[in-house]
Design a protein around this motif. Sequence first.
Motif, PDB file in Angstrom:
ATOM      1  N   GLU A 193     -26.456 -61.557 -88.280  1.00 17.64           N
ATOM      2  CA  GLU A 193     -25.313 -61.755 -89.158  1.00 17.64           C
ATOM      3  C   GLU A 193     -24.196 -60.773 -88.809  1.00 17.64           C
ATOM      4  N   GLU A 194     -23.010 -61.073 -89.353  1.00 20.69           N
ATOM      5  CA  GLU A 194     -21.838 -60.267 -89.013  1.00 20.69           C
ATOM      6  C   GLU A 194     -22.020 -58.809 -89.420  1.00 20.69           C
ATOM      7  N   HIS A 195     -22.552 -58.569 -90.626  1.00 15.34           N
ATOM      8  CA  HIS A 195     -22.719 -57.183 -91.060  1.00 15.34           C
ATOM      9  C   HIS A 195     -23.769 -56.456 -90.214  1.00 15.34           C
ATOM     10  N   ARG A 220     -24.202 -57.062 -86.948  1.00 18.13           N
ATOM     11  CA  ARG A 220     -23.468 -56.738 -85.719  1.00 18.13           C
ATOM     12  C   ARG A 220     -22.601 -55.504 -85.932  1.00 18.13           C
ATOM     13  N   LEU A 221     -21.952 -55.445 -87.095  1.00 22.71           N
ATOM     14  CA  LEU A 221     -21.121 -54.281 -87.394  1.00 22.71           C
ATOM     15  C   LEU A 221     -21.968 -53.019 -87.443  1.00 22.71           C
ATOM     16  N   ALA A 249     -14.671 -58.390 -93.590  1.00 24.47           N
ATOM     17  CA  ALA A 249     -15.364 -59.302 -92.677  1.00 24.47           C
ATOM     18  C   ALA A 249     -14.372 -59.923 -91.716  1.00 24.47           C
ATOM     19  N   SER A 278     -13.320 -60.004 -87.296  1.00 26.07           N
ATOM     20  CA  SER A 278     -13.540 -59.542 -85.926  1.00 26.07           C
ATOM     21  C   SER A 278     -14.264 -58.201 -85.906  1.00 26.07           C
ATOM     22  N   VAL A 279     -15.504 -58.200 -85.422  1.00 29.39           N
ATOM     23  CA  VAL A 279     -16.332 -56.992 -85.472  1.00 29.39           C
ATOM     24  C   VAL A 279     -15.905 -55.915 -84.476  1.00 29.39           C
ATOM     25  N   ARG A 314     -21.380 -58.948 -97.020  1.00 25.10           N
ATOM     26  CA  ARG A 314     -22.132 -59.994 -96.317  1.00 25.10           C
ATOM     27  C   ARG A 314     -21.342 -61.294 -96.411  1.00 25.10           C
ATOM     28  N   THR A 315     -21.244 -62.009 -95.322  1.00 23.60           N
ATOM     29  CA  THR A 315     -20.580 -63.307 -95.360  1.00 23.60           C
ATOM     30  C   THR A 315     -21.585 -64.385 -95.762  1.00 23.60           C
ATOM     31  N   THR A 341     -19.138 -52.384 -96.226  1.00 29.01           N
ATOM     32  CA  THR A 341     -18.793 -53.739 -95.797  1.00 29.01           C
ATOM     33  C   THR A 341     -19.534 -54.748 -96.659  1.00 29.01           C
TER      34      THR A 341
END
Length: 206
Positions: free
Chosen positions: A79-81, A83-84, A34, A36-37, A60-61, A58
């Motif tokens: 969420e970040e994942h 976006r990834l 987790a 910088s995407v 989950r934050t 990956t």
Amino acid sequence: MLVGLALLAMRGAGTFLVVADPLPARADVIVVLAGSVPDRALEAARLWKAGVAPRIVTTRTRLHPAEDTLRALGVHLEEEHERLGRALAGLGVPADALTVLPTRADSTVSEASVIARWACGHDLRTLVVVTSPAHTRRARLILRRLLPAETEIAVVATPDDPFPAAAWWRDRRAAKYVLREWEKLAHYWLRERGRLAPCAGVTPGS
């Protein structure tokens, strides 16, 4: 002489944080930590397309408390994942090649523990780990502590992150990152290291 030694120490403080392991001919998975995407998605997609591993993994934050409130009101922030996943899809990685581990994490140690439990539970032998340059040493230390000795780990620094390792003090963002990483390294050696067990308490293959 003292000035020269101080300059060498300053330069070394940045370059010490960056490690680069040789890539294996073949790995079980590519793990994207987790953070910088954009740069991590680019490198993970490159490795996947090169055939380094068939799957990208990956985590989950942990959600900010206010995000739960927003969700209750019908507002969903990406969420970040997510976006990834969207970035990887745009780079040509199919959705079925990405695994998002369900347990949420809020630090490198908790994220590495999630990864270690999953890797040990699936009896994985070789992991390629993608993260930002200044995060590579600490990530490798933690994962090496949590994974069995026979598990091979190759930590890869993202080339698209312009981290000025040899002159970090000239860049405000880099300076903040370096100082924070050294603080976290000290915390790892003084407190976290002794609390980490192989596989984070999971029996390999279970």
